[in-house]
Write an enzyme that holds these catalytic residues in place. Structure first.
Site: not given
Length: 528
Positions: A182, A405
């Protein structure tokens, strides 16, 4: 079937419009305990554990494309592979699942920005006064130290997830765990015994008692200031008291436990192609005893954000200030893996096709975790979409802006940008419109069309860099095969815009924190 789709759309609509309205939290009544773990006498409200290990095979069909090996300061290449098991799901089901998870994540990111939780850890550390620096992670390897660490990543499509997983071995002796990768988080954490309230994961929980290299961080250690403590904070009464942490992701996802250090071992690919293992000591991580969220069967999370706690930041003393990844397309064979590389990749840096754009940093970046980029304009079919510039700007309260992201599947643009992008495609695409497909819009019927031709799509950044995407990165082919849909969605006007991992497929993406820039170059990631 129609009613089921309508129900899904209504649920997603309610979820989507709740993005800006989340202000939840938890309170804890705490009694101090001098034992090694402060949590043995803490009382927390019971979380409803969320099971996320359901089988899935969500790999959207893609439109055919229109259009070295790494030389290892040292660096590492990590591999990501598809999981393929369980009952297959249709591409339509997968889009619905991924979009629901994306909207949860957008709510998470937006709320964390506005409330500024778990952020600006560097300033928190400085406020604590001058301290001796903590020891950096140490590198051990069975092979000679190289300039690059390359690891294998695994796609979560089989779990209905658009995220990527990395195999990590933790402790001494090392035990295997699968962690979600992440770039929107800093803290590395794993579910730990005793697990008072945890979500379902694949395999057993990590037990610190089984590892000779596990060490709790003391509450008076300067490193303890890098994490947010539970509310209300605990008084620190000695070296034997552990450092408690509480990391909140903005929605219902959170983790609470003891802050500690441990040995992490990663499997990597050497230049010869042979699999090797590399050990890194003194990695700071969270040993989570209370954990909640949709983590898709993973044991925890490996943070790659810009903050000092992330795995990539902790490896800077070993591999420098850059990492990169190359994500294979989601229809690839399960034997093909994506790569995560810590350290400078010479092949990428010497590629004449690589483009760079600067990260938004300093006072203009409200959160030290996320990788913000500055969008100037959008191009559809060779024409600039006249989006008002304030749409891309960061507001004084931290709203707006654009991040890249790894944990969000599709790309999302704040209104009016999304509506204007969609209108531009509608104006240029001449195929019949499919009106009744949920979530994605517009969709087109391309049955009988031998070569589907769709407008080009690109992003122009404020410093002049241009990112042009192949059509398979922004249109998805769905069942039946004659339907194609735009793989871009919208967020509210003041919301966050996100370049998701679907649009990043088959690009080598570089995060260079030393020079504060993002690099991207078109690649066939399956051949890396």
């Amino acid at each position: 079937m129609v009613s089921k789709q309508l129900l899904i759309v209504v649920c997603l609509h309610l979820l989507f419009h709740g993005i800006l309205a989340n202000d939840g939290g938890i309170e804890a009544a705490i009694t101090l305990n001098p034992n090694s773990s402060v949590f043995t006498s803490m009382e927390f409200p019971s979380f409803n554990s969320v099971s996320s290990s359901s089988d899935s095979d969500c790999s959207p069909h893609q439109i055919p494309s229109q259009d070295e090996e790494f030389k290892l300061k040292p660096s590492v290449v990590l591999n990501m592979k598809h999981r393929s098991h369980g009952k297959p799901k249709t591409p339509t089901d997968c889009v619905v699942e991924s979009t629901a998870k994306d909207l949860n994540r957008i709510q998470t990111l937006h709320t964390r920005i506005l409330e500024n939780k778990n952020q600006n850890s560097v300033s928190r550390l400085k406020k604590g006064g001058d301290h001796h620096p903590s020891p950096p992670p140490e590198l051990y390897s069975a092979a000679a130290s190289s300039g690059q660490l390359t690891a294998t990543l695994e796609s979560g499509v089989s779990l209905g997830s658009g995220e990527y997983f990395m195999d990590v071995f933790i402790g001494t002796p090392p035990k295997h765990f699968s962690l979600i990768l992440d770039t929107g988080s800093d803290l590395n954490w794993i579910q730990c015994v005793p697990c008072y309230d945890c979500f379902e994961q694949t395999g057993p929980y990590y037990d610190p008692k089984d590892s000779t290299s596990f060490k709790n961080v003391s509450c008076n250690d300067p490193r303890c200031r890098l994490v947010s403590s539970p509310d209300p904070p605990l008084p620190c009464r000695g070296h034997n008291q552990s450092c408690p942490y509480y990391y909140w992701y903005g929605d219902s996802s959170n983790t609470t436990g003891d802050f500690a250090v441990e040995k992490f071992t990663v499997n990597l690919t050497a230049p010869s192609g042979k699999m090797e293992f590399r050990e890194v000591d003194n990695v700071m991580f969270g040993c989570g005893h209370w954990n909640r969220g949709l983590f898709h069967g993973a044991a925890g999370l490996l943070g790659l954000g810009r903050g000092p706690l992330s795995f990539s930041s902790q490896l800077q003393s070993l591999y420098g200030h850059s990492f990169s990844y190359c994500l294979v397309d989601r229809d690839s064979n399960t034997s093909v893996s994506s790569k995560l590389i810590f350290g400078e990749n010479r092949d990428l840096m010497s590629d004449p096709g690589v483009n760079f754009t600067s990260f938004v940093s300093g006072k203009e970046n409200p959160v030290d975790t996320f990788y913000y980029v500055d969008i100037k304009s959008i191009i559809v079919g060779g024409e600039v979409v006249d989006v008002p510039q304030e749409t891309w700007s960061l507001s004084s309260d931290g709203g707006g802006g654009t991040i890249i992201d790894s944990g969000t599947t599709l790309s999302y643009f704040a209104d009016p940008a999304y509506q204007m992008i969609k209108d531009a495609f509608v104006k240029k695409v001449k195929y019949p419109v499919v009106q009744d497909f949920p979530i994605l819009d517009p969709c087109y019927n391309v049955s009988g069309v031998e070569k589907v031709e769709l407008p080009l799509f690109g992003i122009v950044f404020g410093d002049g860099a241009v990112w042009n995407f192949p059509v398979e990165n922004y249109f998805i082919k769905l069942d039946p095969d004659e339907v194609v849909c735009l793989a871009i969605l919208g967020t509210p006007r003041s919301g966050l815009s996100i370049i998701g991992n679907y649009q990043q497929q088959n690009f080598h993406i570089l995060y260079d924190t030393k020079k504060s820039r993002l690099g991207f170059a078109r690649r066939n990631c399956a051949e890396m």
